[in-house]
Scaffold this motif. Structure first.
Motif, PDB file in Angstrom:
ATOM      1  N   ARG A 317      -5.665 -13.685  -1.817  1.00 23.87           N
ATOM      2  CA  ARG A 317      -7.074 -13.462  -1.498  1.00 23.87           C
ATOM      3  C   ARG A 317      -7.248 -12.420  -0.396  1.00 23.87           C
ATOM      4  NH1 ARG A 317      -9.622 -19.608  -1.173  1.00 23.87           N
ATOM      5  NH2 ARG A 317      -9.395 -20.126  -3.396  1.00 23.87           N
ATOM      6  N   VAL A 318      -6.420 -12.505   0.624  1.00 21.83           N
ATOM      7  CA  VAL A 318      -6.546 -11.570   1.738  1.00 21.83           C
ATOM      8  C   VAL A 318      -6.163 -10.157   1.298  1.00 21.83           C
ATOM      9  CG1 VAL A 318      -5.745 -11.008   4.064  1.00 21.83           C
ATOM     10  CG2 VAL A 318      -6.131 -13.386   3.419  1.00 21.83           C
ATOM     11  N   LEU A 319      -5.105 -10.039   0.517  1.00 22.13           N
ATOM     12  CA  LEU A 319      -4.693  -8.732   0.016  1.00 22.13           C
ATOM     13  C   LEU A 319      -5.751  -8.129  -0.907  1.00 22.13           C
ATOM     14  CD1 LEU A 319      -0.930  -9.501  -0.682  1.00 22.13           C
ATOM     15  CD2 LEU A 319      -1.785  -7.822   0.967  1.00 22.13           C
ATOM     16  N   MET A 320      -6.377  -8.959  -1.726  1.00 21.31           N
ATOM     17  CA  MET A 320      -7.450  -8.469  -2.597  1.00 21.31           C
ATOM     18  C   MET A 320      -8.633  -7.962  -1.777  1.00 21.31           C
ATOM     19  SD  MET A 320      -7.294 -11.319  -5.673  1.00 21.31           S
ATOM     20  CE  MET A 320      -8.664 -10.646  -6.608  1.00 21.31           C
ATOM     21  N   GLY A 322      -8.459  -6.687   1.207  1.00 20.42           N
ATOM     22  CA  GLY A 322      -8.047  -5.417   1.802  1.00 20.42           C
ATOM     23  C   GLY A 322      -8.163  -4.258   0.834  1.00 20.42           C
ATOM     24  N   ASN A 323      -7.785  -4.483  -0.420  1.00 19.06           N
ATOM     25  CA  ASN A 323      -7.880  -3.419  -1.416  1.00 19.06           C
ATOM     26  C   ASN A 323      -9.319  -3.123  -1.796  1.00 19.06           C
ATOM     27  OD1 ASN A 323      -5.068  -2.502  -2.462  1.00 19.06           O
ATOM     28  ND2 ASN A 323      -4.861  -4.701  -2.197  1.00 19.06           N
ATOM     29  N   ALA A 324     -10.135  -4.159  -1.878  1.00 21.38           N
ATOM     30  CA  ALA A 324     -11.554  -3.942  -2.152  1.00 21.38           C
ATOM     31  C   ALA A 324     -12.195  -3.126  -1.026  1.00 21.38           C
ATOM     32  CB  ALA A 324     -12.264  -5.282  -2.316  1.00 21.38           C
ATOM     33  N   ALA A 325     -11.817  -3.437   0.221  1.00 20.03           N
ATOM     34  CA  ALA A 325     -12.336  -2.692   1.370  1.00 20.03           C
ATOM     35  C   ALA A 325     -11.927  -1.226   1.300  1.00 20.03           C
ATOM     36  CB  ALA A 325     -11.841  -3.322   2.667  1.00 20.03           C
ATOM     37  N   ALA A 326     -10.695  -0.964   0.871  1.00 17.73           N
ATOM     38  CA  ALA A 326     -10.226   0.424   0.761  1.00 17.73           C
ATOM     39  C   ALA A 326     -11.072   1.207  -0.234  1.00 17.73           C
ATOM     40  CB  ALA A 326      -8.764   0.444   0.344  1.00 17.73           C
ATOM     41  N   MET A 327     -11.410   0.586  -1.352  1.00 15.02           N
ATOM     42  CA  MET A 327     -12.195   1.274  -2.374  1.00 15.02           C
ATOM     43  C   MET A 327     -13.609   1.568  -1.879  1.00 15.02           C
ATOM     44  SD  MET A 327     -10.851  -0.746  -5.780  1.00 15.02           S
ATOM     45  CE  MET A 327     -11.667   0.380  -6.903  1.00 15.02           C
ATOM     46  N   VAL A 328     -14.148   0.671  -1.068  1.00 17.19           N
ATOM     47  CA  VAL A 328     -15.496   0.860  -0.533  1.00 17.19           C
ATOM     48  C   VAL A 328     -15.499   1.907   0.585  1.00 17.19           C
ATOM     49  CG1 VAL A 328     -17.364  -0.257   0.743  1.00 17.19           C
ATOM     50  CG2 VAL A 328     -16.272  -1.450  -1.164  1.00 17.19           C
ATOM     51  N   LEU A 329     -14.451   1.916   1.418  1.00 18.75           N
ATOM     52  CA  LEU A 329     -14.438   2.745   2.619  1.00 18.75           C
ATOM     53  C   LEU A 329     -13.822   4.127   2.430  1.00 18.75           C
ATOM     54  CD1 LEU A 329     -13.385   0.034   5.241  1.00 18.75           C
ATOM     55  CD2 LEU A 329     -15.636   1.098   5.007  1.00 18.75           C
ATOM     56  N   SER A 420      -7.929   5.263  -6.242  1.00 18.20           N
ATOM     57  CA  SER A 420      -7.104   5.006  -7.424  1.00 18.20           C
ATOM     58  C   SER A 420      -5.910   4.118  -7.090  1.00 18.20           C
ATOM     59  CB  SER A 420      -6.616   6.332  -8.023  1.00 18.20           C
ATOM     60  OG  SER A 420      -7.703   7.138  -8.409  1.00 18.20           O
ATOM     61  N   PHE A 421      -5.229   4.411  -5.988  1.00 15.63           N
ATOM     62  CA  PHE A 421      -4.079   3.596  -5.587  1.00 15.63           C
ATOM     63  C   PHE A 421      -4.518   2.171  -5.245  1.00 15.63           C
ATOM     64  CE2 PHE A 421      -1.812   7.473  -5.599  1.00 15.63           C
ATOM     65  CZ  PHE A 421      -0.462   7.182  -5.515  1.00 15.63           C
ATOM     66  N   SER A 422      -5.659   2.038  -4.596  1.00 19.36           N
ATOM     67  CA  SER A 422      -6.158   0.713  -4.236  1.00 19.36           C
ATOM     68  C   SER A 422      -6.507  -0.085  -5.481  1.00 19.36           C
ATOM     69  CB  SER A 422      -7.391   0.843  -3.327  1.00 19.36           C
ATOM     70  OG  SER A 422      -7.069   1.544  -2.148  1.00 19.36           O
ATOM     71  N   ALA A 423      -7.055   0.590  -6.491  1.00 19.78           N
ATOM     72  CA  ALA A 423      -7.407  -0.084  -7.741  1.00 19.78           C
ATOM     73  C   ALA A 423      -6.154  -0.605  -8.455  1.00 19.78           C
ATOM     74  CB  ALA A 423      -8.182   0.866  -8.647  1.00 19.78           C
ATOM     75  N   ILE A 424      -5.069   0.166  -8.406  1.00 23.03           N
ATOM     76  CA  ILE A 424      -3.815  -0.274  -9.028  1.00 23.03           C
ATOM     77  C   ILE A 424      -3.300  -1.546  -8.353  1.00 23.03           C
ATOM     78  CG2 ILE A 424      -1.381   0.317  -9.363  1.00 23.03           C
ATOM     79  CD1 ILE A 424      -2.299   3.256  -9.669  1.00 23.03           C
ATOM     80  N   SER A 425      -3.285  -1.554  -7.026  1.00 21.91           N
ATOM     81  CA  SER A 425      -2.810  -2.739  -6.298  1.00 21.91           C
ATOM     82  C   SER A 425      -3.717  -3.937  -6.547  1.00 21.91           C
ATOM     83  CB  SER A 425      -2.735  -2.434  -4.791  1.00 21.91           C
ATOM     84  OG  SER A 425      -1.724  -1.496  -4.509  1.00 21.91           O
ATOM     85  N   LEU A 426      -5.000  -3.703  -6.593  1.00 20.46           N
ATOM     86  CA  LEU A 426      -5.945  -4.792  -6.838  1.00 20.46           C
ATOM     87  C   LEU A 426      -5.719  -5.410  -8.214  1.00 20.46           C
ATOM     88  CD1 LEU A 426      -8.371  -6.392  -5.778  1.00 20.46           C
ATOM     89  CD2 LEU A 426      -9.863  -4.633  -6.739  1.00 20.46           C
ATOM     90  N   ALA A 427      -5.500  -4.578  -9.228  1.00 24.47           N
ATOM     91  CA  ALA A 427      -5.235  -5.084 -10.578  1.00 24.47           C
ATOM     92  C   ALA A 427      -3.954  -5.911 -10.622  1.00 24.47           C
ATOM     93  CB  ALA A 427      -5.143  -3.912 -11.551  1.00 24.47           C
TER      94      ALA A 427
END
Length: 464
Positions: A317-320, A322-329, A420-427
């Motif tokens: 949950r915490v890692l997700m 972080g990745n969502a925040a990266a895509m927004v920021l 793009s990299f954040s989306a890969i990790s999130l998936a």
């Protein structure tokens, strides 16, 4: 040193005593800090020094890209170090290998500080620089996994996320130390800085290496590994890397993909953004390095917060988040960098390097460790993390510099790459499971059962 006996009655009974655990956590953080002091110091110097010292016969843009290419060489070597030291660590122990990685890093970094320039020895200078950078990469490739596992395998499951994060806290601690020392050198006249000032932080590696070796020698091996290694026949015949690829390919792929975003953030905000701020936003090197150092302190705080949350809410949950925040920021951070002001640069570093990387990386050690059984845990975590580092961070500064040129000076392509990299990790996280609630023995059983189950259909068919 005598191995600590368990002091609590959890179902595994493998965690260290409080006194021993404090020594392990301190060793994990300080040893990794020394490794990353050297490794990230190179990344910083690549953006503001090496292009002028080792590639000064090229135009400014080409010299910067080539300088970042030598930075990438170290990242390419990291999986090799993960493979080599992971194999040795799974066979002979975590502590023994950690002493070797610190020694290798300290010597190679000190030698970088003593290198002759291109004006003195011509093409030999960059050749020696790249060679030592590769040695740095091999050394750091085996460091993080072992440092993280000593804490991981000795801690209680309730605090495993926080304990494992100490190895990652060492990275910003080392970054802050190296950045501040390099920043202090930039106040020298430019000619003095380019002649000898930049060398001082590298030569100091010898002192930090000695300190790390002293601390590392005072900790003991994890009990769970010592019990595994009591079977001499098993130890002789095992090839951990082969076992890892054969029996745990999905876990290895998950470790790589989940680690991509945190590593990409490090390469982008920890190296490329510094060079961009100095050379294109025209901020002073001293100012930029001081801001980066402050960002490193904030990163440690965010790692602590994220790892603590992972022990309560779960790593996934915490890692997700972080990745969502990266895509927004991602795009707002690029806009802040493009402002060309110190305040904008600080906010970009805080949001990108501290918040995003802190949450993408703080729980990662425990998440990765929980993917693998003890027999291949060093190999799995090291190879997974270092492959993610190579793919996520190794070429990022060079690619980002090229994308700025292709975008006509605009940073939107760099922001798109980050997203793009954040989306890969999130998936990859969405497709994974969280094993944070299992103790060290249950983790081995869980992974073994999963591997056996995945093979069972073919076995059943054969039997029929």
């Amino acid at each position: 040193m005598t191995q600590s006996t368990p002091t609590s009655a959890d179902s595994s009974g493998y965690h260290a005593s409080p006194a021993e655990m404090r020594r392990i956590l301190f060793s994990s953080a300080i040893g990794t800090a020394v490794e990353y002091y050297d490794f990230i110091l190179y990344a910083t110097a690549a953006g503001i020094v090496f292009n002028q010292v080792f590639f000064n016969d090229l135009d400014a843009t080409t010299a910067l890209i080539v300088s970042f290419a030598t930075l990438a060489a170290g990242y390419v070597a990291r999986p090799l170090g993960g493979l080599l030291f992971g194999h040795l660590g799974d066979r002979y122990g975590r502590k023994t290998i950690l002493v070797g990685t610190v020694l290798l890093m300290g010597i190679s970094s000190t030698l970088i500080g003593l290198l002759p320039t291109s004006d003195q020895v011509g093409i030999l200078a960059p050749i020696l620089l790249v060679t030592l950078r590769v040695v740095q990469g091999v050394a750091v490739g085996g460091e993080w996994g072992g440092a993280m596992l000593l804490a991981f395998e000795n801690s209680k499951k309730e605090s495993r996320g926080f304990a494992s994060a100490f190895a990652y806290m060492g990275a910003p601690i080392g970054t802050v130390t190296g950045t501040l020392i390099l920043s202090a050198m930039t106040v020298l006249p430019e000619n003095d800085f380019l002649t000898w000032g930049w060398r001082v932080p590298f030569v100091l590696s010898a002192v930090f290496m000695t300190l790390a070796l002293f601390i590392r020698m005072r900790v003991s091996e994890s009990r769970v590994f010592k019990e595994l290694s009591t079977s001499a026949e098993k130890t002789r015949r095992r090839v951990p890397a082969a076992e890892l690829v054969r029996d745990h390919p999905r876990s290895l792929l998950t470790a790589v993909l989940v680690g991509l975003s945190g590593q990409m953030t490090q390469g982008l905000m920890g190296a490329w953004a510094v060079a961009f701020a100095v050379q294109q936003a025209m901020l002073s090197a001293t100012e930029v390095l001081n801001v980066k150092a402050l960002g490193g302190v904030c990163t440690v705080i965010m790692i602590v917060i994220a790892s603590r949350l992972s022990d309560r809410l779960g790593r996934r949950r915490v890692l997700m988040a972080g990745n969502a925040a990266a895509m927004v920021l991602a795009m707002p951070v690029m806009m802040l960098l493009d402002m060309g002001s110190t305040v904008g640069f600080f906010l970009a570093i805080f949001l990108g390097l501290s918040v995003v990387q802190g949450f993408n990386s703080g729980p990662y050690g425990a998440f990765a460790g929980e993917l693998f059984p003890t027999s291949v845990r060093y190999s799995g975590t090291s190879i997974g993390y270092q492959l993610a580092s190579t793919l996520g961070a190794g070429f990022t500064p060079m690619i980002a510099s090229t994308l700025v040129v292709l975008g006509g000076g605009s940073l939107w392509l760099v922001g798109a790459l980050w997203m793009s990299f954040s989306a890969i990790s999130l998936a990859a996280l969405v497709a994974s499971r969280d094993r944070g609630g299992l103790d060290i023995v249950q983790l081995d059983q869980s992974v073994t059962v999963t591997s056996t189950t995945s093979e069972s259909p073919s076995r059943s068919h054969a039997e029929v």
